[in-house]
Design an enzyme around this catalytic site. Structure first.
Site, PDB file in Angstrom:
ATOM      1  N   SER A  17       0.858  -1.179   0.000  1.00 54.07           N
ATOM      2  CA  SER A  17       0.000   0.000   0.000  1.00 54.07           C
ATOM      3  C   SER A  17       0.895   1.229   0.000  1.00 54.07           C
ATOM      4  O   SER A  17       2.081   1.148   0.299  1.00 54.07           O
ATOM      5  CB  SER A  17      -0.928   0.013   1.216  1.00 54.07           C
ATOM      6  OG  SER A  17      -0.181  -0.025   2.407  1.00 54.07           O
ATOM      7  N   THR A  18       0.331   2.361  -0.307  1.00 51.62           N
ATOM      8  CA  THR A  18       1.128   3.577  -0.469  1.00 51.62           C
ATOM      9  C   THR A  18       1.969   3.884   0.760  1.00 51.62           C
ATOM     10  O   THR A  18       3.149   4.233   0.664  1.00 51.62           O
ATOM     11  CB  THR A  18       0.208   4.773  -0.767  1.00 51.62           C
ATOM     12  OG1 THR A  18      -0.555   4.454  -1.934  1.00 51.62           O
ATOM     13  CG2 THR A  18       1.016   6.015  -1.041  1.00 51.62           C
TER      14      THR A  18
END
Length: 484
Positions: A17-18
């Site tokens: 995820s970011t």
């Protein structure tokens, strides 16, 4: 489709995820290297395909790579799915178990290299459930910390989302936008004093070329949201809905953050309250109306505009009581005629008698629905309590305070509660429905026996127990809403 014989393809699933990009050990390259090395160590000389979800959270299953993985599993072309850690696949236990069930149905084993287990073995499946619970617990703890920070910001008066119509956001503080604030005041006036509904108001604004905050046309929904938003009376309201799932759900009132007098006011509180009483159909009857010497004072509404109808006096030299629409009397905005009070009260008593006499045919379905909803709410509370107990056991197991058998026993009880919730959806409690109907008849009997005996203020106390609202539509045509 079951996995076809001879199909030995292994899928290496990788995800970041970011906010995980910079964390050591979770980069995509690191995951690929570990998974390929594991295949070599296990001696799997088979085709290996990489499926990547770059920049996607594991809070749900709405990920393009995961959807492609599921599609391949269901087509019967995959033998194994590998991840470096369990939370690469999912952080939600329910989603995780759903995926494992799909894999098992299509004879596909799931392997996590870090946790060293394979779902082809019973111990691997048991460990998977425990680790899944821990992963979900960790995610909820992170979410709680984020929410705590936002709660602190909200209580300090900071605005946490986009500004509503009528305001602008300056350094996280709302300031009034004068031209839009004038529109807000007009909308409240049109609804409360001019008898206009959502559609009529939206139509009027659209015809004038006024656009909503998003630059779109007005709709019934956008008008209602404006009329029910407490920001306009200066109240900061936050944490009222749960947006963690696709379908937004209103939280219990105890979880709301409501801070009055925290924001610039556009609508006077008294006006805002009157508007929302009208919308809810459950007006708060003023103490003076409760003690007035007129039977329907505080209950009777105008069938034309929805405003309250109050007592006036008419006729000369012999005066008599009449119910007249307050919107006509105070503002001249309604053309409803006055009605003789004795006739209206007679129509009401007769109508109430007929309604309760036919209660089985008229409102039985309403009572069934209400009883069912109440039972569902009780069961949902039990389910929340069971989930809380299970999560505390997960925390205790993680800390080494209890044995795995204790955790699995709590999991069994939690699953039983989920099962009871499912059974309740189609159930029907005949005894509870009959009890409500009997109570309704009993309350009406008490009221009818008191008509002409008790003074009006005492009679109204009984009346407010069984009736929530009365709408006078036209001569002898009355709509009565019962308290069920």
């Amino acid at each position: 489709m079951k996995r076809q014989e001879g199909n030995e393809k292994v899928v290496l699933y990788c995800r970041v995820s970011t906010d995980e990009q910079a964390k050591e050990g979770v980069s995509l390259d690191e995951q690929r290297t570990r998974l390929k090395a594991y295949c070599v160590a296990m001696g799997w000389k088979v085709e290996a395909e990489e499926i990547i979800d770059d920049g996607y959270s594991a809070k749900d299953m709405d990920r393009p790579g995961l959807k492609r993985l599921i599609s391949q599993v269901e087509s019967g072309t995959v033998s194994r799915v590998l991840v470096t850690k369990l939370d690469r696949l999912s952080r939600r236990l329910l989603d995780l178990l759903t995926l494992i069930d799909v894999f098992a149905h299509h004879e596909v084993s799931f392997v996590s290299t870090s946790e060293s287990f394979d779902t082809e073995t019973p111990s691997g499946r048991l460990t998977l459930q425990v680790l899944g619970a821990v992963a979900e617990f960790e995610r909820e703890r992170i979410r709680e910390r984020v929410v705590d920070n936002m709660v602190h910001a909200a209580k300090s008066g900071k605005w946490l989302t986009q500004h509503p119509y009528g305001y602008r956001l300056v350094e996280k503080q709302l300031v009034v936008h004068d031209s839009e604030a004038d529109v807000v005041k007009r909308v409240y006036d049109m609804f409360l004093n001019q008898g206009m509904g959502y559609f009529a108001i939206a139509k009027q604004l659209n015809e004038e070329g006024l656009s909503s905050r998003q630059g779109k046309q007005w709709s019934n929904r956008s008008v209602k949201l404006m009329l029910t938003n407490p920001v306009y009376k200066g109240t900061l309201a936050w944490n009222r809905t749960d947006s963690s799932k696709k379908k937004r759900k209103t939280k219990e009132e105890g979880e709301w953050i409501m801070i009055p007098n925290a924001l610039p006011v556009i609508i006077n509180k008294e006006i805002w309250d009157k508007v929302n009483e009208k919308i809810s159909g459950k007006p708060q009857i003023p103490p003076r109306a409760k003690s007035s010497p007129h039977l329907l004072g505080g209950l009777l509404k105008c069938g034309k505009c929805g405003s309250s109808m109050s007592i006036c006096w008419s006729g000369w030299p012999k005066r008599h009581r009449v119910y007249r629409c307050s919107a006509y009397k105070n503002y001249g905005t309604c053309d409803s005629k006055p009605y003789r009070a004795d006739k209206v009260e007679g129509w009401f008593i007769e109508g109430l008698k007929n309604l309760v006499d036919s209660v089985d045919q008229t409102i039985r379905e309403v009572v069934i629905s209400q009883v069912h909803d109440q039972n569902v709410q009780k069961q949902e509370q039990k389910l929340r309590n069971a989930k809380g107990r299970y999560e505390r056991k997960v925390e205790a197991y993680t800390a080494g305070l209890i044995e795995l058998s204790d955790l699995m026993e709590e999991k069994r009880r939690f699953d039983e509660e989920i099962g009871r919730s499912g059974e309740l959806q189609g159930s029907f409690d005949e005894d509870a429905v009959n009890k409500v109907l009997a109570g309704l008849r009993e309350r009406y009997t008490s009221f009818s026996e008191s008509v002409g005996v008790l003074p009006i203020p005492e009679l109204k106390k009984l009346l407010h127990i069984i009736v929530s609202k009365v709408v006078l539509l036209r001569d002898s045509d009355i709509e009565i809403s019962l308290v069920i």
